[in-house]
Design a protein around this motif. Structure first.
Motif, PDB file in Angstrom:
ATOM      1  N   PRO A  50      -9.510  -1.521  -3.718  1.00 44.10           N
ATOM      2  CA  PRO A  50      -8.583  -1.843  -4.811  1.00 44.10           C
ATOM      3  C   PRO A  50      -8.112  -0.636  -5.610  1.00 44.10           C
ATOM      4  N   ASP A  51      -8.546   0.576  -5.221  1.00 40.69           N
ATOM      5  CA  ASP A  51      -8.211   1.774  -6.006  1.00 40.69           C
ATOM      6  C   ASP A  51      -6.720   2.100  -6.002  1.00 40.69           C
ATOM      7  N   PHE A  52      -6.017   1.680  -4.934  1.00 46.40           N
ATOM      8  CA  PHE A  52      -4.619   2.080  -4.782  1.00 46.40           C
ATOM      9  C   PHE A  52      -3.729   0.848  -4.581  1.00 46.40           C
ATOM     10  N   PRO A  53      -2.622   0.718  -5.342  1.00 49.43           N
ATOM     11  CA  PRO A  53      -1.663  -0.380  -5.120  1.00 49.43           C
ATOM     12  C   PRO A  53      -1.046  -0.242  -3.727  1.00 49.43           C
ATOM     13  N   TYR A  54      -1.221  -1.263  -2.897  1.00 54.19           N
ATOM     14  CA  TYR A  54      -0.902  -1.089  -1.475  1.00 54.19           C
ATOM     15  C   TYR A  54       0.589  -0.885  -1.216  1.00 54.19           C
ATOM     16  N   LEU A  55       1.463  -1.437  -2.061  1.00 57.77           N
ATOM     17  CA  LEU A  55       2.895  -1.227  -1.853  1.00 57.77           C
ATOM     18  C   LEU A  55       3.274   0.234  -2.096  1.00 57.77           C
ATOM     19  N   GLN A  56       2.650   0.860  -3.105  1.00 60.51           N
ATOM     20  CA  GLN A  56       2.897   2.287  -3.340  1.00 60.51           C
ATOM     21  C   GLN A  56       2.302   3.137  -2.227  1.00 60.51           C
ATOM     22  N   VAL A  57       1.167   2.697  -1.681  1.00 55.69           N
ATOM     23  CA  VAL A  57       0.535   3.426  -0.578  1.00 55.69           C
ATOM     24  C   VAL A  57       1.458   3.472   0.635  1.00 55.69           C
TER      25      VAL A  57
END
Length: 658
Positions: free
Chosen positions: A425-432
């Protein structure tokens, strides 16, 4: 007592508390979300990334900035080595930190930035799994970035933030972002860590007894209890009340604290970890049935152990037991091997397997039977020979900005049968995924975060019954994705804080413990003045060193003996003589007068510093520092003990007395 908040990342905290003249850092988390502003680092040159058009600001364009920014599907990225946001270093000088207490391996990734090349001379404490698994995380991070070096580093864009689109225009402290540390820095910082066990008591310079207790979140994760004879402070960070592979949380040690500092709640408060684990297994099975492969970006330790176990069982139940699984990380071998020798840090169910004997984690069995294979990189020897599709690949980094995951995205991204499943959950997946768009492969978001959610935190606080609760301000406001989720304790005094703030905690020193020398204690004659109450007078000399108060006996009168060289006599003064000469000093020190007296007493090469509103004198030749604070003066002496006593006498001469 004061608390300094050095990080705005609630999941990667970094705080400093000051008490009794000590500066204690609680965790040193590293904010990694900043890397999402940078283009990925592929192992080999990517045609797609290389052909991205330059971004040119609509006004005030600087030609020297050409090539630093690239545009992809309406989003602007920095074409440079990824950079990280460090804990704020201007609130307190890192060289003045006395102790760092680390709660878990996810909260120690900024340690090399703090202890190396900063003048840090303090001590660091953590449990053994925290140290060893933290080493895996740090070494993996360095390896991923160094294996794909960039020719140059972009810097000019930081001067033009106001001209850039969101989210670059909102970058927090962008000029303070730093590139990754070196492997030498990692080794240097970890060499400063002292290992502690659960419930082990540590005396911190006489000011506190620090005790790590199990937090139930991950292997070796701890909550810290700081106690004195009369106060108790608890630091709760990254805790879990769920039953997973680590040892369960120790709640009893946290009860009835004067101050409870709580942070590190779940980043996915609206989802159930078990539900998302089931969704992950279902999505992997569907992907395999469609003749596709599944990519699961992950860290080298933690939840990935549970994923191996759960996913293998589900694939077997679905009749897909011949599907190969690959775990790719520079530290994969060490991580898998180390996890099976940590019996004392595991849950009772996992511990019981060790005594059978059996492997506590089933991935050891999968490795022996080749159901799970591990490699350092996709270009490691043997991988191309063993690799076959469809398959399941676990690899880093979850940000998709570096590591082997970038290679698989490039290789599988155009096939809609393939899927990528995000669990961290550390990174917003759409931004990734933004720099890889347009992307044909399916993307699923199944965040698995076992740390406390808001309901569990509210329940835990009620059970612990602290006098004062200290939490980030964001926890008292409704969560963006669920307006009814927030910390609410109407019967508790709550103090909130946010990044960059310094707050006073309601913990005032009223009493302190004093030790009495044994020879003096033997002479105490107590007289009972009422039932159960006895009194006695006591005469002695109070000594304070390293925050420890001790009463020593005064010198007794001894017989006069003739001097061998003259008719004079040398005597040790009696305690009556000592008491006659006792003086009570008061007032403030005149710095100019002190400097003159130090020079008269033979001290030279003195450097003066007035940073942070406090005065510090550095006696270079004596390796000694004198620090003047509001109501205290500290002599930190690295040389002879006699130097400290001599400086004490010099300081006292600069004060008024009666």
């Amino acid at each position: 007592m004061r608390l300094y908040c050095l990080s705005g990342d609630l999941a990667k905290p970094c705080y400093i508390i000051t008490f009794k003249g000590l500066r204690i850092m609680l965790d040193c988390g590293l904010t990694e979300q900043t890397v999402l502003n940078f283009l990925p680092l592929p192992f080999v040159q990517s045609l797609k990334l290389s052909n991205l058009p330059n971004f040119v600001p609509s006004s005030d364009h600087d030609p020297q900035m050409d090539g630093e920014l690239k545009e992809c599907c309406g989003r602007v990225f920095v074409d440079s080595v990824p950079e990280f946001n460090l804990p704020m270093d201007k609130m307190l000088d890192f060289s003045e930190i006395d102790v760092i207490l680390i709660s878990n391996y996810l909260n120690m990734l900024a340690l090399p930035y703090i202890t190396e090349n900063t003048g840090f001379k303090g001590k660091v404490y953590a449990t053994e799994p925290t140290l060893q698994i933290g080493r895996f995380f740090l070494e993996e991070l360095v390896d991923y970035i160094e294996v794909s070096p960039k020719a140059c580093t972009a810097r000019l864009w930081k001067e033009k933030l106001h001209l850039l689109p969101s989210p670059l225009s909102e970058a927090f402290r962008a000029k303070k972002w730093r590139t990754i540390f070196s492997l030498k820095d990692v080794q240097g910082s970890l060499s400063k860590v002292t290992i502690m066990g659960y419930d082990e008591k540590l005396d911190i310079l006489g000011a506190f007894i620090a005790t790590p207790v199990s937090s139930g979140y991950c292997l070796g994760s701890s909550n810290w209890v700081l106690s004195t004879a009369h106060e108790k402070i608890c630091y709760v960070s990254g805790s879990s009340t769920l039953t997973t592979h680590p040892r369960p949380i120790n709640q009893s040690a946290l009860k009835h604290a004067d101050v409870l500092i709580m942070t590190g709640l779940t980043q996915a408060p609206t989802v159930n970890p078990d539900t998302k684990l089931g969704e992950l297994c279902m999505n992997v099975a569907l992907t395999i049935r469609n003749n596709g492969s599944a990519l699961i970006p992950c860290y080298p330790s933690g939840v990935v152990y549970d994923l191996f176990e759960c996913l293998t069982q589900n694939l077997e139940n679905a009749g897909l037991n011949n599907v190969p699984m690959f775990f790719i990380s520079p530290v994969a071998d060490s991580s898998l091997a180390y996890s099976n020798i940590l019996a004392e840090w595991l849950s009772s169910a996992k511990q019981n397997k060790v005594y059978v004997p059996d492997d506590p984690f089933p991935h050891a069995f999968y490795l022996r039977n080749s159901k799970l294979k591990h490699y350092n990189h996709v270009f490691s020897e043997g991988f191309s020979k063993d690799f076959r599709q469809p398959c399941v690949v676990f690899c880093g980094h979850p940000s998709l900005r570096f590591g082997d995951a970038v290679h698989f995205i490039e290789m599988w991204g155009n096939n809609p049968n393939n899927s990528i499943i995000f669990t961290e959950p550390d990174f917003p997946y759409l931004q990734v995924l933004a720099p890889f768009q347009p992307l044909a492969m399916k993307a699923f978001y199944c965040p698995i975060d076992t740390s406390l959610n808001y309901q569990q935190a509210n329940k835990l606080i009620k059970e612990l019954k602290p006098n004062v609760l200290v939490i980030p301000e964001a926890y008292t406001k409704p969560h963006p994705s669920a307006p009814n989720l927030f910390i609410e304790q109407p019967d508790k005094k709550i103090i909130t804080f946010k990044c960059g703030e310094i707050i006073r905690l309601p913990l005032k020193r009223k009493l302190d413990r004093i030790y009495i020398a044994s020879e003096l204690a033997q002479k105490i004659l107590a007289r009972e003045v009422t039932a159960g109450v006895s009194l006695s007078t006591l005469t002695g000399v109070l000594q304070v060193k390293d925050k420890v108060h001790c009463i020593q006996p005064c010198a007794e009168t001894i017989k006069e003996e003739p001097s061998s060289s003259s008719g004079s006599h040398n005597t040790v003064p009696s305690k009556e003589d000592v008491l006659k000469n006792v003086k009570y000093e008061y007032g403030s020190i005149d710095v100019d007068a002190l400097m003159k007296r130090l020079a008269q007493d033979g001290f030279s090469n003195i450097k003066m510093d007035r940073s942070g509103g406090n005065l510090t004198l550095q006696l270079v030749n004596e390796d000694t520092t004198i620090k003047f604070e509001d109501n205290e003066t500290h002599i930190i002496c690295g040389g002879k003990p006699t130097t400290r006593l001599k400086l004490r006498d010099t300081l006292l001469k600069c004060l008024q007395s009666f």
